[in-house]
Design an enzyme around this catalytic site. Structure first.
Site, PDB file in Angstrom:
ATOM      1  N   LYS A 115       0.838  -1.083   0.164  1.00 55.60           N
ATOM      2  CA  LYS A 115      -0.148  -0.054   0.002  1.00 55.60           C
ATOM      3  C   LYS A 115       1.197   1.593   0.446  1.00 55.60           C
ATOM      4  O   LYS A 115       1.603   1.936   1.303  1.00 55.60           O
ATOM      5  CB  LYS A 115      -0.909  -0.121   0.841  1.00 55.60           C
ATOM      6  CG  LYS A 115      -1.752   1.582   1.113  1.00 55.60           C
ATOM      7  CD  LYS A 115      -3.038   0.679   2.156  1.00 55.60           C
ATOM      8  CE  LYS A 115      -3.511   2.548   2.373  1.00 55.60           C
ATOM      9  NZ  LYS A 115      -4.773   2.492   3.328  1.00 55.60           N
TER      10      LYS A 115
ATOM     11  N   LYS B 195      -2.262  -1.666  -3.969  1.00 59.94           N
ATOM     12  CA  LYS B 195      -2.519  -0.329  -4.312  1.00 59.94           C
ATOM     13  C   LYS B 195      -1.903   0.870  -3.535  1.00 59.94           C
ATOM     14  O   LYS B 195      -0.574   1.183  -3.400  1.00 59.94           O
ATOM     15  CB  LYS B 195      -3.682  -0.183  -2.696  1.00 59.94           C
ATOM     16  CG  LYS B 195      -4.515   0.709  -2.580  1.00 59.94           C
ATOM     17  CD  LYS B 195      -5.104   0.404  -0.588  1.00 59.94           C
ATOM     18  CE  LYS B 195      -5.830   1.711  -1.171  1.00 59.94           C
ATOM     19  NZ  LYS B 195      -6.245   1.900   0.478  1.00 59.94           N
TER      20      LYS B 195
HETATM   21  C1  PBG Z   1      -7.511   4.277   5.546  1.00 61.60           C
HETATM   22  C2  PBG Z   1      -8.012   3.282   4.053  1.00 61.60           C
HETATM   23  C3  PBG Z   1      -7.300   4.140   2.776  1.00 61.60           C
HETATM   24  C4  PBG Z   1      -8.355   3.632   1.242  1.00 61.60           C
HETATM   25  C5  PBG Z   1      -8.182   2.412   1.703  1.00 61.60           C
HETATM   26  N1  PBG Z   1      -8.436   2.099   2.772  1.00 61.60           N
HETATM   27  C6  PBG Z   1      -6.786   5.537   2.234  1.00 61.60           C
HETATM   28  C7  PBG Z   1      -5.810   5.775   3.044  1.00 61.60           C
HETATM   29  O1  PBG Z   1      -4.881   5.302   4.017  1.00 61.60           O
HETATM   30  O2  PBG Z   1      -5.188   6.847   4.253  1.00 61.60           O
HETATM   31  C8  PBG Z   1      -7.510   4.394   0.568  1.00 61.60           C
HETATM   32  C9  PBG Z   1      -8.751   4.310  -0.725  1.00 61.60           C
HETATM   33  C10 PBG Z   1      -9.310   4.241  -1.004  1.00 61.60           C
HETATM   34  O3  PBG Z   1      -8.980   6.080  -1.749  1.00 61.60           O
HETATM   35  O4  PBG Z   1     -10.504   4.671  -2.684  1.00 61.60           O
HETATM   36  N2  PBG Z   1      -6.557   2.574   6.143  1.00 61.60           N
END
Ligand code: PBG
Length: 337
Positions: A204, A261
């Site tokens: 991520k 991601k």
């Molecule tokens: C939170 C989380 C995020 C997303 C999914 N879970 C945002 C972040 O890490 O700030 C992002 C999903 C998206 O942008 O569609 N842990």
């Protein structure tokens, strides 16, 4: 003489592109509704679905409407939803304690969906950002200089057990703390939840493309910024080898599915992991990827239906086995003809 312009070619790849049937015959990647996981936002109360301004076509649903939405998604052949709660800001605090409440919105939402649509796979995020006033995914050290990794992991393990007990099929740690997959696996097993699977947010990245999502769950407003700096735990967009390091750890710690991601900008990472693991790979086409296509389409600059299809086929072609996408419902409807 008259044919002197003719090339003397043995191979003419265009032969197989001549008709729609020939093109279909040699098509390498096909998208199915079952490949798509629909993220859905949940709110408390009794109101109508709330539109999210920065994500046209995406809504926050109260539990009764969420249940109906899950029914429609399942009818379209979508097998899994990822539920995200938007909390009443008054429930947020520095430590995100609302994440461990037995009456938490997310737990009520999971139970309602599982009861009404039992054959829908339900997954939930394991992270504290919807619950903390600062919007970080974990609790902070006492000097607030950083997220407290190990204290956060202890909370997340408890959170995962609560979610599993509510009926979640897949818990998805999205926090990027070190050691969280292993701690969650041990906690689930100790609670007799060995059947609950872990979809790890393995690679991520610290991406600016999460902006609209932070509007959707209210973590932008709570923290006062959509560009909260999570570089201390999310991966550097410049790095690829590091994704493989995370993969090795998550596999060893017991991840069942690994995730990349965002998706579209990180196709090389999906490909890299595809060669490095036999586990199923999920890719998350995040809010910003969705909204930029929507925005350009609204301006008349891009074709919405074609661009969303192309974006998803490309993610699958790179090696993803399943895709979390806000386009899930519309694309599934389109695929069903
Ligand atoms: C939170 C989380 C995020 C997303 C999914 N879970 C945002 C972040 O890490 O700030 C992002 C999903 C998206 O942008 O569609 N842990």
């Amino acid at each position: 003489m008259s044919n002197s312009f003719k090339l003397n070619l043995v191979q003419r790849p265009r032969r197989l592109r001549r008709t729609a049937e020939l093109r279909a015959l040699v098509e390498e990647t096909a998208l199915r509704p079952a490949d798509l996981i629909a993220p859905v936002f949940v709110i408390d109360g009794k109101g109508r679905p709330e539109p999210i301004e920065s994500m046209p076509g995406v809504f926050r649903y109260t539990i009764p409407d969420l249940v109906k939405e899950c029914g429609s998604l399942r009818k379209l052949g979508i097998l899994a939803v990822a539920l995200f709660p938007k909390l009443d800001p008054r429930l947020k605090d520095e430590d995100g304690t609302a994440a461990l409440r037995e009456d938490a919105l997310i737990l009520r939402a999971v139970r309602a969906v599982k009861k009404a649509v039992p054959n829908m796979i339900v997954m939930t995020d394991i992270a504290l950002d919807p619950y903390t006033t600062h919007g970080h995914d974990g609790v902070l050290l006492s000097d607030r200089s950083d997220v407290d990794n190990d204290r956060t992991v202890a909370i997340l393990a408890k959170m995962a057990v609560l979610h599993a007990s509510a009926g979640v099929d897949l818990v998805a740690p999205s926090d990027m703390m070190d050691g969280r997959v292993g701690a969650i696996r041990r906690a689930l097993d100790a609670a007799d939840r060995e059947g609950t699977a872990i979809m790890a947010y393995t690679a991520k990245y610290a991406s600016a493309y999460y902006g609209p999502f932070r509007d959707a769950v209210g973590s932008a407003k709570a923290s006062g910024t959509r560009s909260l700096d999570k570089r201390g735990y999310q991966l550097n967009p410049a790095n690829r080898r590091e994704a493989v390091t995370e993969l090795r750890l998550d596999e060893a710690e017991g991840a069942d599915i690994v995730m990349v991601k965002p998706a579209g900008l990180y196709l090389d990472i999906i490909r890299e992991l595809r060669f490095a693991t036999r586990k199923p790979i999920a890719a998350y086409q995040v809010s910003g990827e969705y909204s930029q296509i929507q925005a350009a389409a609204r301006l008349g600059w891009l074709d919405l239906a074609q661009c969303r299809r192309e974006s998803l086929v490309s993610i699958k072609r790179a090696g993803a086995n399943m895709i979390l996408t806000y386009f899930a419902k519309d694309v599934a409807a389109e695929l069903n003809g």
